[in-house]
Scaffold this motif. Structure first.
Motif, PDB file in Angstrom:
ATOM      1  N   THR A 201      42.700 -65.110  40.886  1.00  0.00           N
ATOM      2  CA  THR A 201      42.078 -65.664  39.686  1.00  0.00           C
ATOM      3  C   THR A 201      43.005 -65.538  38.487  1.00  0.00           C
ATOM      4  O   THR A 201      43.850 -64.650  38.419  1.00  0.00           O
ATOM      5  CB  THR A 201      40.739 -64.959  39.385  1.00  0.00           C
TER       6      THR A 201
ATOM      7  N   THR B  65      37.347 -63.471  34.835  1.00  0.00           N
ATOM      8  CA  THR B  65      36.124 -64.153  35.249  1.00  0.00           C
ATOM      9  C   THR B  65      36.267 -64.681  36.664  1.00  0.00           C
ATOM     10  O   THR B  65      37.351 -65.110  37.077  1.00  0.00           O
ATOM     11  CB  THR B  65      35.786 -65.316  34.298  1.00  0.00           C
ATOM     12  N   ARG B  66      35.168 -64.670  37.393  1.00  0.00           N
ATOM     13  CA  ARG B  66      35.197 -65.142  38.776  1.00  0.00           C
ATOM     14  C   ARG B  66      35.326 -66.664  38.853  1.00  0.00           C
ATOM     15  O   ARG B  66      35.644 -67.197  39.915  1.00  0.00           O
ATOM     16  CB  ARG B  66      33.926 -64.686  39.503  1.00  0.00           C
TER      17      ARG B  66
ATOM     18  N   PHE C 154      34.001 -60.441  46.609  1.00  0.00           N
ATOM     19  CA  PHE C 154      34.811 -61.043  45.543  1.00  0.00           C
ATOM     20  C   PHE C 154      35.057 -62.521  45.822  1.00  0.00           C
ATOM     21  O   PHE C 154      34.786 -63.385  44.982  1.00  0.00           O
ATOM     22  CB  PHE C 154      36.140 -60.311  45.403  1.00  0.00           C
ATOM     23  N   ASP C 155      35.579 -62.847  46.998  1.00  0.00           N
ATOM     24  CA  ASP C 155      35.964 -64.226  47.286  1.00  0.00           C
ATOM     25  C   ASP C 155      34.753 -65.158  47.321  1.00  0.00           C
ATOM     26  O   ASP C 155      34.821 -66.293  46.838  1.00  0.00           O
ATOM     27  CB  ASP C 155      36.728 -64.284  48.606  1.00  0.00           C
TER      28      ASP C 155
ATOM     29  N   SER D  34      31.993 -64.685  45.652  1.00  0.00           N
ATOM     30  CA  SER D  34      31.515 -64.844  44.278  1.00  0.00           C
ATOM     31  C   SER D  34      32.400 -65.807  43.493  1.00  0.00           C
ATOM     32  O   SER D  34      31.919 -66.493  42.589  1.00  0.00           O
ATOM     33  CB  SER D  34      31.445 -63.494  43.563  1.00  0.00           C
ATOM     34  N   VAL D  35      33.699 -65.883  43.822  1.00  0.00           N
ATOM     35  CA  VAL D  35      34.563 -66.882  43.183  1.00  0.00           C
ATOM     36  C   VAL D  35      34.061 -68.286  43.506  1.00  0.00           C
ATOM     37  O   VAL D  35      33.962 -69.144  42.620  1.00  0.00           O
ATOM     38  CB  VAL D  35      36.029 -66.701  43.629  1.00  0.00           C
TER      39      VAL D  35
ATOM     40  N   ARG E 143      30.499 -68.748  41.639  1.00  0.00           N
ATOM     41  CA  ARG E 143      30.571 -68.883  40.181  1.00  0.00           C
ATOM     42  C   ARG E 143      31.311 -70.149  39.764  1.00  0.00           C
ATOM     43  O   ARG E 143      30.946 -70.780  38.761  1.00  0.00           O
ATOM     44  CB  ARG E 143      31.244 -67.654  39.577  1.00  0.00           C
TER      45      ARG E 143
ATOM     46  N   GLY F 171      39.819 -57.141  40.117  1.00  0.00           N
ATOM     47  CA  GLY F 171      38.364 -57.114  40.107  1.00  0.00           C
ATOM     48  C   GLY F 171      37.780 -56.418  38.901  1.00  0.00           C
ATOM     49  O   GLY F 171      36.546 -56.375  38.741  1.00  0.00           O
TER      50      GLY F 171
END
Length: 288
Positions: A10, A14-15, A90-91, A93-94, A97, A262
């Motif tokens: 990223t 922010t995601r 994490f991935d 949520s990317v 979002r 993160g």
């Protein structure tokens, strides 16, 4: 079922700011191909911290497509697939979002977190970060490169399947008691590992240089995000051994923040308050 490992980088905290995606397809028990796409973030805001972490800046993505166009090229590969990611929360949520930001439908797929897999299959490793697990398995890859990390993630899943006697990556969740996560247009469900006894995290024995026991004396330290060379608990223990006061919540009493990938609200608050922020390399230099 298709199996593909993914990894995002990223542009900022922010995601919804992906700037790079790597993918590795698993076929016939091996990583068959690897692909990479740059992504132009919608506001082109690159945080210096993120640039230092993965090396991607505005010049790399200026001519790249934004997320919706990249997603459409990859949608057929992702829809209906089993998606692997190391720290999948994490991935995924990317994707969630960023789809929300652009008001586009996310792909629909089941997903498996290879951090949870590694914790189950290799519980005695000092850390289950991708570089540590990859080194244990003898996997050579460029860490914090989206394509390299996706490749390594796929290799972790394949090694875990082999070690547990699974017939393939699809069979792995049943072998280790893992519930797959699910992303679809109506929402998502997280991936969940079988509960196991929690062991207290203790810092490993370290020989501190002369005077190091008081190097952080009087300083209040907070850790946020992930670290590669040690777990967060180990870093907290090391800071405490150097007479720091380690806290979990951000306040104006904090005078040092160590931030890894993160990092989110705590890092933003630290910058707003003018608190000193160190990345992992700077933290390692400080503690010697």
């Amino acid at each position: 079922m298709k199996v593909v490992a993914i990894d995002f980088e990223t542009a900022n905290e922010t995601r919804s700011s992906p700037c790079s995606i790597g993918l590795a397809w698993i076929e016939d028990g091996a990583v068959a191909r690897v692909d990479h796409h740059y992504i132009r973030p919608w506001d082109m805001r690159f945080a210096p911290f993120n640039i230092a972490f993965h090396g991607i800046g505005p010049d790399h993505v200026r001519d790249a497509d934004e997320f919706p166009a990249v997603l459409e090229r990859l949608r057929d590969d992702l829809d209906g697939a089993l998606v692997l990611a190391h720290n999948a929360s994490f991935d995924v949520s990317v994707i969630r979002r960023t789809c929300e930001h652009y008001d586009v439908a996310p792909p629909a797929f089941d997903y498996m977190c290879t951090v949870q897999v590694a914790r189950s299959v290799w519980p005695d490793l000092p850390s289950h970060k991708l570089n540590v697990v990859g080194r244990h398995l003898g996997v050579s890859f460029k860490h914090h490169d989206a394509a390299g990390d996706a490749y390594a993630c796929g290799q972790v899943a394949l090694a875990a399947a082999s070690r547990t006697g699974a017939s393939g990556v699809h069979d792995l969740p049943g072998r280790i008691g893992l519930t797959l996560g699910r992303l679809h247009q109506g929402g998502y469900a997280p991936s969940q590992a079988r509960a196991r006894p929690r062991r207290p995290v203790r810092p490993p024995p370290r020989l501190l240089p002369p005077g190091a026991e008081t190097r952080l004396s009087g300083r209040t330290v907070i850790f946020t995000g992930q670290l590669d060379t040690m777990s967060r608990g180990e870093a907290q223990g090391l800071a405490a051994a150097m007479s720091a006061r380690v806290v979990l919540s951000m306040s104006r009493k904090v005078d040092l923040v160590v931030a890894g990938p993160g990092a989110g609200a705590k890092l933003r608050s630290a910058r707003e308050m003018g608190v000193q922020v160190l990345n992992e390399d700077e933290w390692l230099a400080l503690v010697g």
